[in-house]
Scaffold this active site. Sequence first.
Site, mmCIF file in Angstrom:
data_model
loop_
_atom_site.group_PDB
_atom_site.id
_atom_site.type_symbol
_atom_site.label_atom_id
_atom_site.label_comp_id
_atom_site.label_asym_id
_atom_site.label_seq_id
_atom_site.Cartn_x
_atom_site.Cartn_y
_atom_site.Cartn_z
ATOM 1 N N THR A 18 -30.076 -9.126 44.269
ATOM 2 C CA THR A 18 -30.125 -8.122 43.197
ATOM 3 C C THR A 18 -29.052 -8.406 42.148
ATOM 4 O O THR A 18 -29.253 -8.187 40.967
ATOM 5 C CB THR A 18 -29.897 -6.707 43.779
ATOM 6 O OG1 THR A 18 -30.734 -6.537 44.930
ATOM 7 C CG2 THR A 18 -30.218 -5.630 42.769
ATOM 8 N N SER A 113 -18.901 -6.708 44.570
ATOM 9 C CA SER A 113 -18.993 -5.305 44.185
ATOM 10 C C SER A 113 -18.412 -4.359 45.229
ATOM 11 O O SER A 113 -17.252 -4.473 45.573
ATOM 12 C CB SER A 113 -20.449 -4.979 43.879
ATOM 13 O OG SER A 113 -20.547 -3.728 43.290
ATOM 14 N N HIS A 114 -19.249 -3.480 45.760
ATOM 15 C CA HIS A 114 -18.771 -2.445 46.676
ATOM 16 C C HIS A 114 -18.692 -2.934 48.120
ATOM 17 O O HIS A 114 -18.272 -2.181 48.998
ATOM 18 C CB HIS A 114 -19.708 -1.242 46.599
ATOM 19 C CG HIS A 114 -21.128 -1.637 46.859
ATOM 20 N ND1 HIS A 114 -21.855 -2.366 45.953
ATOM 21 C CD2 HIS A 114 -21.913 -1.464 47.936
ATOM 22 C CE1 HIS A 114 -23.060 -2.598 46.454
ATOM 23 N NE2 HIS A 114 -23.120 -2.072 47.658
ATOM 24 N N ASP A 278 -16.114 1.255 41.676
ATOM 25 C CA ASP A 278 -16.300 0.367 42.825
ATOM 26 C C ASP A 278 -15.480 -0.916 42.690
ATOM 27 O O ASP A 278 -14.646 -1.047 41.792
ATOM 28 C CB ASP A 278 -17.786 0.045 43.029
ATOM 29 C CG ASP A 278 -18.327 -0.846 41.924
ATOM 30 O OD1 ASP A 278 -17.774 -0.796 40.809
ATOM 31 O OD2 ASP A 278 -19.285 -1.607 42.174
ATOM 32 N N ASP A 280 -15.922 -3.921 41.538
ATOM 33 C CA ASP A 280 -15.896 -4.663 40.276
ATOM 34 C C ASP A 280 -15.976 -3.770 39.049
ATOM 35 O O ASP A 280 -16.140 -4.268 37.926
ATOM 36 C CB ASP A 280 -17.010 -5.714 40.247
ATOM 37 C CG ASP A 280 -18.400 -5.109 40.351
ATOM 38 O OD1 ASP A 280 -18.532 -4.041 40.978
ATOM 39 O OD2 ASP A 280 -19.345 -5.694 39.803
ATOM 40 N N ASP A 282 -18.159 -1.525 37.934
ATOM 41 C CA ASP A 282 -19.375 -1.181 37.189
ATOM 42 C C ASP A 282 -20.023 0.118 37.658
ATOM 43 O O ASP A 282 -20.887 0.659 36.986
ATOM 44 C CB ASP A 282 -20.376 -2.349 37.156
ATOM 45 C CG ASP A 282 -20.776 -2.836 38.534
ATOM 46 O OD1 ASP A 282 -20.282 -2.284 39.538
ATOM 47 O OD2 ASP A 282 -21.580 -3.785 38.604
ATOM 48 N N ARG A 283 -19.599 0.622 38.813
ATOM 49 C CA ARG A 283 -20.181 1.885 39.297
ATOM 50 C C ARG A 283 -19.262 3.056 38.981
ATOM 51 O O ARG A 283 -18.063 2.882 38.772
ATOM 52 C CB ARG A 283 -20.390 1.833 40.808
ATOM 53 C CG ARG A 283 -21.376 0.795 41.222
ATOM 54 C CD ARG A 283 -21.666 0.904 42.703
ATOM 55 N NE ARG A 283 -22.683 -0.081 43.052
ATOM 56 C CZ ARG A 283 -23.520 0.030 44.055
ATOM 57 N NH1 ARG A 283 -23.462 1.076 44.855
ATOM 58 N NH2 ARG A 283 -24.411 -0.903 44.293
ATOM 59 N N LYS A 377 -23.688 -2.268 33.825
ATOM 60 C CA LYS A 377 -23.332 -0.879 34.037
ATOM 61 C C LYS A 377 -21.817 -0.785 33.953
ATOM 62 O O LYS A 377 -21.120 -1.777 34.157
ATOM 63 C CB LYS A 377 -23.884 -0.350 35.349
ATOM 64 C CG LYS A 377 -23.506 -1.122 36.607
ATOM 65 C CD LYS A 377 -24.267 -0.533 37.789
ATOM 66 C CE LYS A 377 -23.865 -1.170 39.111
ATOM 67 N NZ LYS A 377 -24.692 -2.327 39.455
HETATM 68 C C1 VG1 Z 1 -27.699 -2.261 44.927
HETATM 69 C C2 VG1 Z 1 -28.199 -1.054 44.169
HETATM 70 C C3 VG1 Z 1 -28.670 -1.470 42.785
HETATM 71 C C4 VG1 Z 1 -27.525 -2.182 42.060
HETATM 72 C C5 VG1 Z 1 -27.037 -3.336 42.901
HETATM 73 C C6 VG1 Z 1 -25.838 -4.024 42.292
HETATM 74 O O1 VG1 Z 1 -28.745 -3.198 45.111
HETATM 75 O O2 VG1 Z 1 -29.241 -0.424 44.867
HETATM 76 O O3 VG1 Z 1 -29.112 -0.336 42.083
HETATM 77 O O4 VG1 Z 1 -27.956 -2.653 40.811
HETATM 78 O O5 VG1 Z 1 -26.653 -2.880 44.197
HETATM 79 O O6 VG1 Z 1 -24.792 -3.136 42.092
HETATM 80 P P1 VG1 Z 1 -29.578 -3.322 46.478
HETATM 81 O O7 VG1 Z 1 -30.532 -4.458 46.262
HETATM 82 O O8 VG1 Z 1 -28.595 -3.517 47.568
HETATM 83 O O9 VG1 Z 1 -30.279 -2.004 46.646
HETATM 84 V V1 VG1 Z 1 -23.216 -3.658 42.310
HETATM 85 O O10 VG1 Z 1 -22.182 -2.479 41.727
HETATM 86 O O11 VG1 Z 1 -23.234 -3.968 43.933
HETATM 87 O O12 VG1 Z 1 -23.135 -5.095 41.453
HETATM 88 CO CO CO Z 2 -20.372 -3.121 41.358
#
Ligand code: VG1
Ligand code: CO
Length: 544
Positions: A18, A113-114, A278, A280, A282-283, A377
């Site tokens: 993703t 990210s998170h 989070d 990085d 973006d959340r 984001k």
């Molecule tokens: C998750 C979220 C998605 C978001 C992605 C990246 O993906 O559901 O909405 O865009 O993380 O966010 P998934 O495929 O695990 O549902 V981040 O802040 O982790 O870059």
């Molecule tokens: Co993130």
Amino acid sequence: MAIKTISTQVFEGQKPGTSGLRKKVKEFQRSGYLENFVQAIFNTIAPCDGHTLVVGGDGRFFNREAIQVIIRMAAANGFSRLLVGQGGILSTPAASCIIRKHQARGGIILSASHNPGGPDGDFGIKFNGDNGGPAPESLTDSIYQQTLSIDHYLIEDAEDVNLDQLGAYSLAGTAIEIIDPVADYADLMASLFDFERMKALLTNGKFRMCFDAMHAVTGPYAKEIFERRLGAAEGTVINGVPLEDFGGGHPDPNQVHAHELVALLNGDNPMDFGAASDGDGDRNMVLGKGFYLNPCDSLAVMAANAQYIPGYAEGIAGIARSMPTSRAADRVAKKLGIHCYETPTGWKFFGNLLDAGKITLCGEESFGTGSDHVREKDGMWAVLFWLNLIAVRNQPLGEIVKNHWTRYGRDYFTRHDYEAVNSERAADMIERLRGQLPDLPGREFAGLCIESADDFSYTDPIDGSETCNQGVRIFFDNGGRVVFRLSGTGTEGATLRVYFDQYQNDPTLLGQDPQKALATLMDAADQVAGIIEYTGREKPDVIT
Ligand code: VG1
Ligand code: CO
């Protein structure tokens, strides 16, 4: 100094999900693993000669080592200029801002990210293009293809660069600039929001707020913006020092992981406003006094109130939301007479719509909100938007949202995550659901009748590209909807996400707990999909 050509062997599974390539740190530490992926990026976007590349990350374990490798590889591949965040730090939205501002060819952002960090945690790498946004699927597919045939990479034989010292270096003809990671981004924020008004709110002696940076990347950004530029009291930012392991925590801004913040906004003498971001940056999670703001509502309320914010005072062109996000924003779009686009999960699908000027605001249920100011984001941006709105409307956050529900009705929403479940069982569950799709309409589960069901696919309205199998959607005759999809960011087994939403406009029923309001839908979902049976879990691991 000399360019070295190093022979390498293909690593299986370097397929971006993703949001970039996410794997265990241990995997990234394998000799050549990072190098292969970086070379695959450079091969895909070649020629690199004469271009600028932005490099930075969220500060997690392995960030610095990875950046040193990328600097030497970028120099060997011919980039003329590298902009690297001091200390190896750049939040995802700041990287997007810097790519755009300095007309770079793109950027490499190091983050999972998170996901948890540390030697046993996760690491990640993603490439953003010259618009500042995540590479579209066509590009990530090409990068993946490159990883399948790669046999060598190029790297400069050179010493490490001092990442902590601002300034310019030269490496084999490549200019390397160690830049302030915050300044450009903070200036952009100041151009969008009414800092004077927000400063008045934060220094009125009554309004109390807290920002939880969760020991991730936003600490330096939040300190500069809230405490220095907006005059908030020192200590407004908690957990503000980025740590390689996020202080042992999980930098995911939800009510489970940001519990320290949640406690400050509830109980005795709660604060007025709280927010977290989070790994990085973006959340965002935004909280009012004793009030939790669902990200789906956040997008809708922002859209309905954009005229109050200087950067959006002239109105918004359109809105987009990811498919699993509730339909609250659609109602606002309808009232405003603008379009609301429904895209697959992942920020990369908003890029074309933003570039084409079709949308101004966009968001995902997963604590992601943003606008056309960058192509990612943006956690801090969302927090500042809310703060600006509170300052202008002179109302508590909870009241603003409740007024919105009274006007538009409320889209109850929740997401249930089942983490690290057996991958085969999870895939089987989704396969079985897909197989059942044609027969589901008309059938009844937990007293609810299915009206329609499909597997979401998307045709990009700008370039016509198609993306299929983006989640099974089941629509019930009471207006409720359940979505099932597997995560594309997890690194252990499979993560099943089940999303529930249902509209309610009875004024006496707008204040319920979403878990109760959506209980029947949850029963129906389990009966259709066999969640308990397939996952072997009685209940979800995380509820947001
Ligand atoms: C998750 C979220 C998605 C978001 C992605 C990246 O993906 O559901 O909405 O865009 O993380 O966010 P998934 O495929 O695990 O549902 V981040 O802040 O982790 O870059
Ligand atoms: Co993130």
